[in-house]
Enzyme design. Structure first.
Site, PDB file in Angstrom:
ATOM      1  N   GLY A  20       1.703 -57.297 -32.518  1.00 14.59           N
ATOM      2  CA  GLY A  20       3.059 -56.896 -32.002  1.00 14.59           C
ATOM      3  C   GLY A  20       4.282 -56.966 -32.982  1.00 14.59           C
ATOM      4  N   THR A  21       3.975 -57.176 -34.411  1.00 13.84           N
ATOM      5  CA  THR A  21       5.348 -57.414 -35.318  1.00 13.84           C
ATOM      6  C   THR A  21       6.220 -56.283 -35.413  1.00 13.84           C
ATOM      7  OG1 THR A  21       4.002 -56.585 -37.148  1.00 13.84           O
ATOM      8  CG2 THR A  21       3.862 -58.974 -36.717  1.00 13.84           C
TER       9      THR A  21
ATOM     10  N   ILE B  78      -4.074 -41.227 -26.803  1.00 12.01           N
ATOM     11  CA  ILE B  78      -3.040 -41.154 -25.704  1.00 12.01           C
ATOM     12  C   ILE B  78      -3.651 -39.740 -24.874  1.00 12.01           C
ATOM     13  CG2 ILE B  78      -0.727 -40.346 -24.874  1.00 12.01           C
ATOM     14  CD1 ILE B  78      -0.986 -43.150 -26.222  1.00 12.01           C
TER      15      ILE B  78
ATOM     16  N   ASN C 298       4.493 -42.507 -33.110  1.00 17.47           N
ATOM     17  CA  ASN C 298       3.651 -43.277 -33.852  1.00 17.47           C
ATOM     18  C   ASN C 298       4.133 -43.514 -35.090  1.00 17.47           C
ATOM     19  OD1 ASN C 298       1.119 -44.760 -34.001  1.00 17.47           O
ATOM     20  ND2 ASN C 298       0.322 -43.323 -35.137  1.00 17.47           N
TER      21      ASN C 298
ATOM     22  N   HIS D 268       2.251 -44.575 -38.812  1.00 17.07           N
ATOM     23  CA  HIS D 268       0.939 -44.841 -39.470  1.00 17.07           C
ATOM     24  C   HIS D 268       1.004 -45.434 -40.987  1.00 17.07           C
ATOM     25  CE1 HIS D 268      -3.095 -43.963 -40.034  1.00 17.07           C
ATOM     26  NE2 HIS D 268      -3.012 -43.670 -41.591  1.00 17.07           N
TER      27      HIS D 268
ATOM     28  N   ASP E  21      -3.435 -38.704 -35.511  1.00 15.56           N
ATOM     29  CA  ASP E  21      -2.451 -38.656 -36.629  1.00 15.56           C
ATOM     30  C   ASP E  21      -2.374 -37.276 -37.276  1.00 15.56           C
ATOM     31  OD1 ASP E  21      -2.393 -41.495 -37.088  1.00 15.56           O
ATOM     32  OD2 ASP E  21      -4.189 -41.569 -38.016  1.00 15.56           O
TER      33      ASP E  21
ATOM     34  N   GLU F 115       8.033 -50.202 -42.585  1.00 13.38           N
ATOM     35  CA  GLU F 115       7.703 -50.132 -41.222  1.00 13.38           C
ATOM     36  C   GLU F 115       8.972 -50.657 -40.558  1.00 13.38           C
ATOM     37  OE1 GLU F 115       2.942 -49.883 -40.812  1.00 13.38           O
ATOM     38  OE2 GLU F 115       4.061 -51.536 -40.276  1.00 13.38           O
TER      39      GLU F 115
END
Length: 189
Positions: A12-13, A87, A101, A103, A144, A173
């Site tokens: 969960g970073t 999903i 999302n 990636h 993806d 990110e």
């Protein structure tokens, strides 16, 4: 107020960075974190940050439980942050072009089922790539393969290990994902 749900499966970073980013915003709020595993580190991070967290397993996604949780919190936008489940179509139908999302590679390279975390960085190094990075994309029914929204690059260094490359990719990110989410929420909702 626009409401975001974060779906996560791991430590969960990224979820924490997103929650902290939106703590300072008046028009956007992280309302709920949904973890797919009872052992996910994101559960403790959400609790520490005062964000409700529910565990919904793959069976719960298949049965519609996740859809009901998302509806119950009246979310406008869904953010995947290290989420490993596909999903379901019922959720895709309710939130078209409002599920994103991130990636850890420059898609379309090194994407698809099973390509997550260190698996991606190991594959990038094994292929002798000169660069890697992140891809932020819309989510569709295939892993993806959603439309790309944003990519950022970093160099792959000759002496890189998967861990060193992962650290540089994580920095991309942390820097870009919250900002891109904010722009998307403001324009799509």
């Amino acid at each position: 107020m626009k409401k975001i749900a974060i779906l996560a499966s791991g430590e969960g970073t990224n979820a924490e960075r997103i929650i902290r980013y939106f703590e300072e915003k008046e028009e956007v709020s992280v309302e709920i974190v949904i973890a797919s595993r009872t052992t996910a580190g994101v559960i403790k991070r959400a609790e520490r940050l005062g964000v409700p967290c529910r565990v919904v397993t793959s069976a719960g996604f298949a049965s519609g439980e996740a859809l009901e949780v998302l509806r119950g919190y009246e979310v406008d936008f869904i953010v995947l942050a290290g989420f490993l489940l596909r999903i379901p179509e019922d959720i895709l139908r309710v939130w078209p072009c409002r599920i994103v999302n991130i990636h850890p590679s420059l898609l379309p390279k090194f994407g698809g089922k099973g390509m997550y975390g260190m698996h991606v960085h190991e594959a990038v190094l094994a292929a002798g790539e000169k660069e890697s990075g992140i891809t932020i994309q819309y989510v569709n029914e295939r892993y993806d393969e959603g439309d790309y929204i944003f990519q950022a690059r970093c160099e792959v260094l000759p002496d890189d290990t998967p861990e060193r490359l992962a650290a540089r990719v994580h920095q991309l990110e942390y820097r870009y994902y919250p900002e891109v989410i904010e722009k998307l929420v403001r324009q799509h909702v």
